[in-house]
Design an enzyme around this catalytic site. Sequence first.
Site, mmCIF file in Angstrom:
data_model
loop_
_atom_site.group_PDB
_atom_site.id
_atom_site.type_symbol
_atom_site.label_atom_id
_atom_site.label_comp_id
_atom_site.label_asym_id
_atom_site.label_seq_id
_atom_site.Cartn_x
_atom_site.Cartn_y
_atom_site.Cartn_z
ATOM 1 N N GLU A 65 0.821 -1.205 0.000
ATOM 2 C CA GLU A 65 0.000 0.000 0.000
ATOM 3 C C GLU A 65 0.859 1.260 0.000
ATOM 4 O OE1 GLU A 65 -2.227 -3.243 2.243
ATOM 5 O OE2 GLU A 65 -0.189 -2.471 2.112
ATOM 6 N N PRO A 268 10.700 -15.076 1.423
ATOM 7 C CA PRO A 268 9.508 -15.102 2.280
ATOM 8 C C PRO A 268 8.904 -13.716 2.431
ATOM 9 C CG PRO A 268 11.510 -15.333 3.590
ATOM 10 C CD PRO A 268 11.926 -15.400 2.157
ATOM 11 N N ARG A 269 7.591 -13.666 2.471
ATOM 12 C CA ARG A 269 6.895 -12.385 2.632
ATOM 13 C C ARG A 269 7.374 -11.654 3.876
ATOM 14 N NH1 ARG A 269 4.506 -8.081 0.323
ATOM 15 N NH2 ARG A 269 2.804 -7.247 1.587
ATOM 16 N N GLY A 310 13.752 -4.831 0.966
ATOM 17 C CA GLY A 310 14.075 -3.856 -0.068
ATOM 18 C C GLY A 310 14.898 -4.380 -1.219
ATOM 19 N N GLU A 311 15.002 -5.699 -1.369
ATOM 20 C CA GLU A 311 15.815 -6.244 -2.458
ATOM 21 C C GLU A 311 15.018 -7.070 -3.464
ATOM 22 O OE1 GLU A 311 20.347 -6.661 -1.537
ATOM 23 O OE2 GLU A 311 19.258 -8.158 -0.358
ATOM 24 N N ASN A 335 0.841 -9.369 -4.780
ATOM 25 C CA ASN A 335 0.732 -8.519 -5.975
ATOM 26 C C ASN A 335 1.731 -8.933 -7.062
ATOM 27 O OD1 ASN A 335 0.475 -6.449 -7.795
ATOM 28 N ND2 ASN A 335 0.665 -4.816 -6.295
ATOM 29 N N PRO A 336 1.259 -9.274 -8.284
ATOM 30 C CA PRO A 336 2.165 -9.701 -9.353
ATOM 31 C C PRO A 336 2.651 -8.560 -10.245
ATOM 32 C CG PRO A 336 -0.068 -10.048 -10.082
ATOM 33 C CD PRO A 336 -0.161 -9.443 -8.686
ATOM 34 N N GLU A 338 4.842 -6.040 -9.862
ATOM 35 C CA GLU A 338 6.279 -5.765 -9.912
ATOM 36 C C GLU A 338 7.033 -6.755 -10.807
ATOM 37 O OE1 GLU A 338 7.644 -5.471 -5.899
ATOM 38 O OE2 GLU A 338 6.975 -3.393 -5.690
#
Length: 429
Positions: A65, A268-269, A310-311, A335-336, A338
């Site tokens: 978000e 992992p998320r 962040g990677e 979310n796909p 990116e």
Amino acid sequence: MSTPVLFKAYRTATAVLEPAVLGLLLWRQRKGREDRTRLGERQGYPSRQRPKGHLIWVHGASIGETLSLLPIVERLTQRGLAVLVTSGTRTSASLIARRLPPGAVHQFMPLDVPRYIRRFLDHWQPDLALIAESEIWPNTVMALDERHIPLVMVNGRMSDRSFQRWQKLPGIIRSLLERFALCLAQTQDDAERLARLGAPRVVMTGNLKFDAAPPPADPRVVAHLSGLVAGRPVWLAASTHAGEEGAIVAVHRALAKRHPHLLTIIAPRHPHRGPEVAAIAAQAGLRASRRSEGIHPDRATDVYVADTVGEMGLFYRLSPIVVMGGSLVAHGGQNPIEPAKLGAAILHGPHVHNFEDVYNAIDLARGALMVKDSTALARAVSELLTNTALTRDMARAAGEAVQALGGAVERTMQSIEPFIVQAKLGARR
């Protein structure tokens, strides 16, 4: 506007239970879910000075978000407005701090306790509040209304599940939505649900996430890791959740003989699960290493655990094939957009209701493929590793599908323009 009895009870309960809420914060801090050095922000204590002039408050719950709001933040700062960006997770705070433009500052969102919200608003005194997606916190909404601070829902979502739940509390949701000056919805379905629940002013502007820039990566790091994995078949399981890594590891084992030197990257998320994911791979007899320990994948690495913040831009660039997490278990999918923007062929499980419209569009364009279980996933990954032309075609189709769905940033800015003018003129005060 009347205040429902249940809401009054909620406000009283959250005020009375403030000590218990503080205990919850301390428990979360011990579990690593809160930043100990910034715990005061969750209670409304500021850690930064308020910038001079008119200020817009922009809030997103978590990483996705918040990143989707960055183009809006950039447009606002370019207009000479100070922007306060808030979020609720450590990972979002760490990531957003590196990407905010000059003129914007980050704070953690205070919990929805009356005194915390008062303290927060007393300090920051925003001229306009932009709240992303479905963040409808009663005390926060009411406090903004009492101070006559316009509140706009941007990139608004109202899933069918949430709609069904809110229908059981019609008086509360109507009272809250009536206090939004405007609701900007992602889809027509979202717009219709918000209107049926009582939002008086709803506009469909599209999904901001289609317009967000792809995640960055240091070209030198990309080149270095690309050299280390050169010549190896590589695939990535992105933003995985508990219950999925075991299936990913099983797929690796099934494919390893047919695809020698196969490298499976698991991101992992929640990065703190890195040790757990590495242990799952090790228990299956695979050699795993973790990014957070500063280890690079070598020829002996079977599974590389990308447990850093962040990677993702780096790992999407390394892998031509991406399996989206949260879709192999009943989480709702991640979310796909990116990986689609960064040239990956996308695979996903059947559980994608969180981003149903996005997946439908990419699936229809043949840029993504749904796999119902680990057996189907193994077949699909094997086919894409073997058929590079198919992989390139899927990647191109995914990118084109996402690009065609853009434009939400411009429509959102046009919709909030009257509020920006009002803020700059100081009309509220």
